[in-house]
Design an enzyme around this catalytic site. Structure first.
Site, PDB file in Angstrom:
ATOM      1  N   TYR A  42      47.480  38.952  33.065  1.00  0.00           N
ATOM      2  CA  TYR A  42      46.882  39.387  34.335  1.00  0.00           C
ATOM      3  C   TYR A  42      45.582  40.110  34.031  1.00  0.00           C
ATOM      4  O   TYR A  42      45.556  41.047  33.229  1.00  0.00           O
ATOM      5  CB  TYR A  42      47.839  40.329  35.074  1.00  0.00           C
ATOM      6  CG  TYR A  42      47.312  40.846  36.388  1.00  0.00           C
ATOM      7  CD1 TYR A  42      47.227  40.015  37.497  1.00  0.00           C
ATOM      8  CD2 TYR A  42      46.905  42.172  36.525  1.00  0.00           C
ATOM      9  CE1 TYR A  42      46.750  40.488  38.711  1.00  0.00           C
ATOM     10  CE2 TYR A  42      46.438  42.655  37.729  1.00  0.00           C
ATOM     11  CZ  TYR A  42      46.360  41.805  38.821  1.00  0.00           C
ATOM     12  OH  TYR A  42      45.886  42.285  40.017  1.00  0.00           O
TER      13      TYR A  42
ATOM     14  N   ASP B 142      40.942  41.777  26.845  1.00  0.00           N
ATOM     15  CA  ASP B 142      41.260  42.666  27.967  1.00  0.00           C
ATOM     16  C   ASP B 142      42.211  43.749  27.473  1.00  0.00           C
ATOM     17  O   ASP B 142      43.412  43.528  27.331  1.00  0.00           O
ATOM     18  CB  ASP B 142      41.887  41.856  29.095  1.00  0.00           C
ATOM     19  CG  ASP B 142      42.204  42.704  30.321  1.00  0.00           C
ATOM     20  OD1 ASP B 142      42.054  43.944  30.253  1.00  0.00           O
ATOM     21  OD2 ASP B 142      42.607  42.128  31.352  1.00  0.00           O
TER      22      ASP B 142
ATOM     23  N   LYS C 113      42.575  52.493  32.647  1.00  0.00           N
ATOM     24  CA  LYS C 113      43.774  53.325  32.543  1.00  0.00           C
ATOM     25  C   LYS C 113      43.560  54.581  31.700  1.00  0.00           C
ATOM     26  O   LYS C 113      43.013  55.561  32.186  1.00  0.00           O
ATOM     27  CB  LYS C 113      44.949  52.488  32.039  1.00  0.00           C
ATOM     28  CG  LYS C 113      45.310  51.339  32.991  1.00  0.00           C
ATOM     29  CD  LYS C 113      46.576  50.632  32.585  1.00  0.00           C
ATOM     30  CE  LYS C 113      46.866  49.440  33.480  1.00  0.00           C
ATOM     31  NZ  LYS C 113      47.224  49.784  34.854  1.00  0.00           N
TER      32      LYS C 113
END
Length: 471
Positions: free
Chosen positions: A187, A282, A310
């Site tokens: 994702y 990623d 994050k």
């Protein structure tokens, strides 16, 4: 008792533990966990959370602002969180839980970590945003470059979706090509071209893509099986001089935790270089988590572009895309690739990120050895309890992220992850929640812990799992 003595080391070199299927099958098939859970639920107050959910449903689709929060994949009513500290969250009814969601990864130092709170408070006194450059942006960038040699220049944005979307635009501009290769179950945010066989909530709800994405856009993204270099080479053969970039999660975290097979990441690097495509790693999830320099450090990879989020924002909304200077200098105002954001480099996010990354830099050895030890203890401890109870379970772990797959076989890609018994996971999730342990509400999401999780939390989690498996 030390953490390392709680469980034995049964992990192999890929961070994979398989607990084979045994004779006992009732956890999967007879629904007894659901009955037991309903009895336990009656003892856990949820009146206020229920009221808040009903109110939220008046304003938000499904009552949530991000789909997995709705708990549809695991059943039961989602608690509404009121506050959190250290390794614990407390809901609106006063129930206290050991938290293995950690705001989906960023709370590596625990909730309400005092240096981060104080940094945000200091920054907020000067205003929450200016729409102008601040010193803190370059200060945080210096720390990131020190940890990520592959990042020579970068841009701050406000989300991981922005970061990956911008990196792909840059890759297309740099190569003059259109096709993007991604891997099934990875994702990379909800930009149109990336919602093709995506993980996270897309996998949780069994959606192959997303309505509203034109076929012309979806057709430019080619999904391949993770950990399969032969398929990637075939894709390059089928589209000579057509693939702009290969984007991947170096450790899959959005189809559950899936480790890269030996040689996979280096093979992707070799193929992209040979074919003139960019490699985009990623690390929104793995950055600063699986090592100070993320998966790039842990697996010794040198990508063209990297995305972060994050942890790098200390829990505040932030994203980063960066990489080799020759590509980053193509961005406006230096080059023809446009990207902008009103809140990019927001001073509150920069302050929280600086406080977090500085602590990680100053306490690198202590932090990462503790995370490794704690994650190993709890992940293997629960897997051991499943084995004792005769529950087929596969545990994958890389550093301080892991998943318990309710599956009898290995999980090396999304196809194998999708064979997991999601109903069994749902029963386990509810049973653990009723015993004071908050797990990600999806079989296809990784669990996380932080430095605030100690021996007491680990042992309490293992004890709760023992009761849940045998309940």
């Amino acid at each position: 008792m030390e953490l390392r003595s709680i469980v034995q080391n049964v992990e192999n070199e890929r961070g994979l533990v398989m607990v084979p299927a045994c004779a006992r099958k009732d956890f999967y098939t007879d629904g007894s966990m659901s009955t037991q859970t309903s009895k336990l639920s009656a003892t856990r107050p949820n009146t206020r959370s229920h009221e808040l959910q009903q109110r939220a449903e008046r304003f938000f689709p499904g009552g949530v602002n991000s789909p997995v929060r709705a708990f549809q994949a695991v059943g039961g009513a989602p608690p509404f969180v009121e506050r959190a500290e250290g390794a614990y969250v407390v809901d609106a009814d006063g129930n206290r839980y050991i938290d293995y969601v950690g705001s989906w990864g960023p709370m590596i130092l625990g909730h309400a970590f005092q240096p981060v709170v104080e940094a945000i408070e200091r920054a907020a006194r000067n205003s929450a945003s200016f729409g102008a450059s601040t010193e803190s942006e370059a200060e945080l960038a210096e720390r990131i470059v020190a940890c990520y040699p592959a990042i020579e220049k970068m841009r701050f944005v406000s989300s991981g979706t922005e970061a990956t979307m911008s990196a792909i635009r840059l890759a297309r501009a740099a190569t003059g090509r259109k096709i993007i290769v991604k891997f099934e179950g990875c994702y990379h945010g909800h930009a149109d071209g990336l919602l093709v066989k995506a993980g996270s909530g897309v996998a949780t709800f069994g959606i192959p893509g997303s309505a509203g994405v034109p076929d012309e856009i979806a057709g430019l993204t080619h999904p391949l099986p993770y950990n399969d270099l032969a398929e990637l080479e075939a894709a390059f053969d089928a589209h000579p001089d057509g693939i702009a970039a290969v984007i991947l999660e170096p450790v899959v975290g959005n189809a559950g935790c899936i480790a890269p097979a030996p040689g996979f990441l280096s093979g992707v690097r070799e193929l992209t270089r040979r074919e003139g495509a960019l490699m985009i790693v990623d690390e929104v999830m793995t950055g600063f988590r699986v090592a100070l320099g993320g998966a790039c450090e842990r697996f010794s990879i040198d990508p063209d572009l990297v995305t972060l989020g994050k942890i790098v924002g200390g829990g505040l909304p932030v994203g980063v895309f960066g990489g080799k200077q020759r590509y980053m200098d193509m961005l406006a105002p230096l080059g023809p690739v446009y990207q902008a954001g009103t809140l990019s480099g927001n001073p509150l996010a920069m302050a929280a990120g600086l406080a977090t990354v500085d602590y990680l830099l100053e306490h690198k050895n202590e932090v990462y050895s503790l995370l490794e030890e704690s994650a190993k203890a709890v992940a293997e401890g629960v897997a051991d309890e499943a084995s004792k109870a005769g529950v087929a379970l596969t545990m994958n772990r890389v550093g301080a992220m892991w998943t318990w797959f309710f599956s009898a076989g290995p999980v090396r890609n999304y196809e194998e992850a999708a064979k997991s018994d999601t109903a069994a996971f749902g029963r386990f999730h509810r049973a653990m929640l009723d015993r004071g342990v908050w797990l990600p509400p999806s079989q296809f999401e990784a669990a996380f812990l932080g430095t605030a999780h100690g021996e007491a939390e680990v042992q309490a989690t293992i004890n709760a799992a023992r009761e849940a498996f045998r309940g």
